[in-house]
Design a protein around this motif. Sequence first.
Motif, PDB file in Angstrom:
ATOM      1  N   ALA A 174       0.140   7.687  16.076  1.00 27.47           N
ATOM      2  CA  ALA A 174       0.510   9.067  15.732  1.00 27.47           C
ATOM      3  C   ALA A 174      -0.157  10.074  16.662  1.00 27.47           C
ATOM      4  O   ALA A 174       0.421  11.119  16.953  1.00 27.47           O
ATOM      5  N   ILE A 207       0.822  -1.220   0.000  1.00 20.63           N
ATOM      6  CA  ILE A 207       0.000   0.000   0.000  1.00 20.63           C
ATOM      7  C   ILE A 207       0.853   1.264   0.000  1.00 20.63           C
ATOM      8  O   ILE A 207       0.376   2.338   0.380  1.00 20.63           O
ATOM      9  N   HIS A 212       6.819  -2.493  10.960  1.00 17.11           N
ATOM     10  CA  HIS A 212       6.937  -1.619   9.785  1.00 17.11           C
ATOM     11  C   HIS A 212       8.108  -0.645   9.973  1.00 17.11           C
ATOM     12  O   HIS A 212       8.892  -0.413   9.043  1.00 17.11           O
ATOM     13  N   GLU A 265       5.063   6.093  12.751  1.00 14.16           N
ATOM     14  CA  GLU A 265       4.554   4.773  12.356  1.00 14.16           C
ATOM     15  C   GLU A 265       4.074   4.011  13.583  1.00 14.16           C
ATOM     16  O   GLU A 265       4.792   3.896  14.567  1.00 14.16           O
ATOM     17  N   TYR A 285       8.996   3.776   1.748  1.00 15.82           N
ATOM     18  CA  TYR A 285       9.122   4.054   0.310  1.00 15.82           C
ATOM     19  C   TYR A 285       8.838   5.529  -0.001  1.00 15.82           C
ATOM     20  O   TYR A 285       9.675   6.216  -0.600  1.00 15.82           O
ATOM     21  N   SER A 286       7.695   6.044   0.459  1.00 11.18           N
ATOM     22  CA  SER A 286       7.413   7.477   0.236  1.00 11.18           C
ATOM     23  C   SER A 286       8.424   8.330   0.996  1.00 11.18           C
ATOM     24  O   SER A 286       8.789   9.429   0.546  1.00 11.18           O
TER      25      SER A 286
END
Length: 223
Positions: free
Chosen positions: A119, A40, A95, A90, A71-72
């Motif tokens: 968060a 995602i 992750h 996160e 990734y982003s």
Amino acid sequence: MSDPQVWTDVDDYFTTHLAPGDAALTAALRDSAAAGLPPIAVTAPQGKLLHLLATVQGARTVLEIGTLGGYSTIWLARALPADGRLTSLEFSPHHAEVATRNLARAGLDKLVEVRVGPALESLPALAEENPPPFDLVFIDADKANNPHYLDWALKLTRPGSLIVLDNVVRGGRVADPGSAEPDVVGTRAAVELVGAHPRLDGTAVQTVGGKGYDGFLLARVLD
Ligand SMILES: C[S@@+](CC[C@H](N)C(=O)[O-])C[C@H]1O[C@@H](n2cnc3c(N)ncnc32)[C@H](O)[C@@H]1O
């Protein structure tokens, strides 16, 4: 044309010519998948868009909510100067661990800090530290909390900062005022908050691509 295979083919074409990525980005996706993370992350053209937005913005500081495998984060951090700072929040320790490895391999570990936890707990803790205002905030976590994340983004930015909110289309369900789905309810509240807020000026764009039909909202913080 509403054939998802065509959307993917066109995304692949754009990726080849405009956002080919490199070994670190490819490895980040490969290792995220191998570690069982869901697929995602943003697509390569979307990652490139984030990179360009941060570049045009002259961003020195970026806040990301929702790291996944980083990734982003890599696309965004590569737009920063050597003394820039990216803080990524996160929920999942697993992750965050995968992301931290991916970011180190990309040579970005000095620029990026991944903070683990919900968060809505990390954001007040971050605000307590009184950081310099963030130039760009990318919100891409649990959509039900989008309005809260926008509130925090407003507290942690300055006039001229950019806020990008991902996945605002929800397969078209964002237009359904009767939806009780928390993701839709949260996204609609965020869209309406941007529309009504005196310190925000925004728009949203629908997209199709390798990850299907979705879209993003872009808002500028005003005086
Ligand atoms: C869509 S993914 C992020 C994708 C990433 N931005 C990218 O494009 O590479 C959403 C991430 O938000 C995380 N998340 C979900 N709820 C969260 C919360 N309450 N606080 C922080 N992170 C959360 C998930 O664990 C997941 O890793």
